[in-house]
Every structure is written in C-alpha cells, then in structure tokens.
Design a protein around this motif. Structure first.
Motif, short mmCIF file in Angstrom:
data_model
loop_
_atom_site.label_atom_id
_atom_site.label_comp_id
_atom_site.label_asym_id
_atom_site.label_seq_id
_atom_site.Cartn_x
_atom_site.Cartn_y
_atom_site.Cartn_z
N UNK A 1 -2.55 5.53 -1.44
CA UNK A 1 -3.11 4.80 -2.38
C UNK A 1 -3.82 3.47 -1.75
N UNK A 2 -4.25 2.65 -2.59
CA UNK A 2 -4.93 1.41 -2.34
C UNK A 2 -3.99 0.53 -2.17
N UNK A 3 -4.30 -0.82 -1.38
CA UNK A 3 -3.44 -1.61 -1.43
C UNK A 3 -3.62 -2.32 -2.71
N UNK A 4 -2.48 -3.02 -3.29
CA UNK A 4 -2.39 -3.67 -4.63
C UNK A 4 -1.59 -5.01 -4.40
N UNK A 5 -1.96 -6.00 -4.96
CA UNK A 5 -1.24 -7.20 -5.17
C UNK A 5 0.02 -6.97 -5.71
N UNK A 6 1.08 -7.86 -5.16
CA UNK A 6 2.41 -7.73 -5.78
C UNK A 6 2.81 -9.21 -6.39
N UNK A 7 2.70 -10.30 -5.51
CA UNK A 7 3.16 -11.47 -5.95
C UNK A 7 2.24 -12.28 -5.11
N UNK A 8 1.99 -13.91 -5.66
CA UNK A 8 1.30 -14.91 -4.97
C UNK A 8 2.15 -16.10 -5.31
N UNK B 1 8.10 2.31 -2.67
CA UNK B 1 8.04 2.67 -1.51
C UNK B 1 6.38 2.24 -1.14
N UNK B 2 6.16 1.81 -0.05
CA UNK B 2 4.85 1.26 0.31
C UNK B 2 5.06 0.44 1.82
N UNK B 3 3.79 0.16 2.34
CA UNK B 3 3.86 -0.68 3.65
C UNK B 3 3.58 -1.99 2.76
N UNK B 4 4.31 -2.96 3.22
CA UNK B 4 4.14 -4.39 2.63
C UNK B 4 3.51 -5.30 3.31
N UNK C 1 0.73 -1.25 -0.04
CA UNK C 1 -0.06 -0.20 0.00
C UNK C 1 0.84 1.42 -0.05
N UNK C 2 1.09 1.72 -0.95
CA UNK C 2 1.83 3.08 -1.20
C UNK C 2 0.95 4.33 -0.60
#
Length: 121
Positions: free
Chosen positions: A41-48, A88-91, A37-38
């Motif tokens: 901004x909204x939370x977004x998928x990075x990897x699965x 840059x974001x909270x992961x 979540x930058x």
C-alpha cells in the motif's frame, strides 16, 4: 538525518514505542510527522506534532497512538497501544514539513529509513 527505532513483533492488543532521532538544525522549530506504509500500500500519515506540541492523528489510530517530542533530545516518539494487525507497516518519521494545524505536507528531503512494526499472534 532521521533514525527511527523501536519497531518489532508484537501481539494484537500490545504496545510499542517508536523513536525518531533527528540530526537537524533547530529541531524545536520543526513540525514532525509519523507515517506508515503497509505491505503493498501507499505511505499514509499517522500523526503530526507541531513545534508548540499541537497534535493531529489519522482516524485509524486516534485514541490508540500518542505522538510526543523531547526537544532536548531532538527526538519524536510514537506510543502505540491496543495494536491491531492492520497497524502492521514500516513506520517513517518526517521532519520540517508544512503544518497548518489540520494538514501536514511532508518535507520530501527529510525521511528516515523506517522501522518495521508487525502485529501478529
């Protein structure tokens, strides 16, 4: 319970490895996801990563990030290379969502507290 770690401040072009320890039953049977979540901004998928270690990545990180898992340690990792300021974001990690090989639907009851990644010179 999910506990993320490994975040921090890194210069552009640098690397970080995030870890997520999952205190859940049958970890090896669960698909695991990393989100971010930058700021503002909204939370977004990075990897699965699936239980059989099939993986998918967002276009923004493909070729730079690698998701992996160690079932013996109940841990999922996110290796992040060639970092950019826009990373840059909270992961956050997520456990036990529904994964059909292309799309991941997160488990709303299974989020960690997040770890801050800041990419800046």
């Amino acid at each position: 319970q999910l506990v993320e770690s490994g975040g921090g401040l890194v210069q552009p072009g640098g690397s970080l490895r995030l870890s997520c320890v999952a205190s859940i039953a049958h970890f090896s049977l669960n698909a695991m996801g990393w989100y971010r979540q930058p700021p503002g901004k909204q939370r977004e998928l990075v990897a699965v990563i699936s239980r059989s270690s099939n993986t998918i990545y967002s276009d923004a990180v493909k070729g730079r990030f690698t998701i992996s898992r160690d079932n013996a340690k109940n841990t999922v990792y996110l290796q992040m290379d060639s970092l950019k300021s826009e990373d840059t974001a909270v992961y956050f990690c997520n456990a036990g969502g529904t994964f059909d090989g292309r799309r991941y639907f997160p488990n709303p009851r299974s989020w960690g507290q997040g770890t801050q990644v800041t990419v800046s010179s």
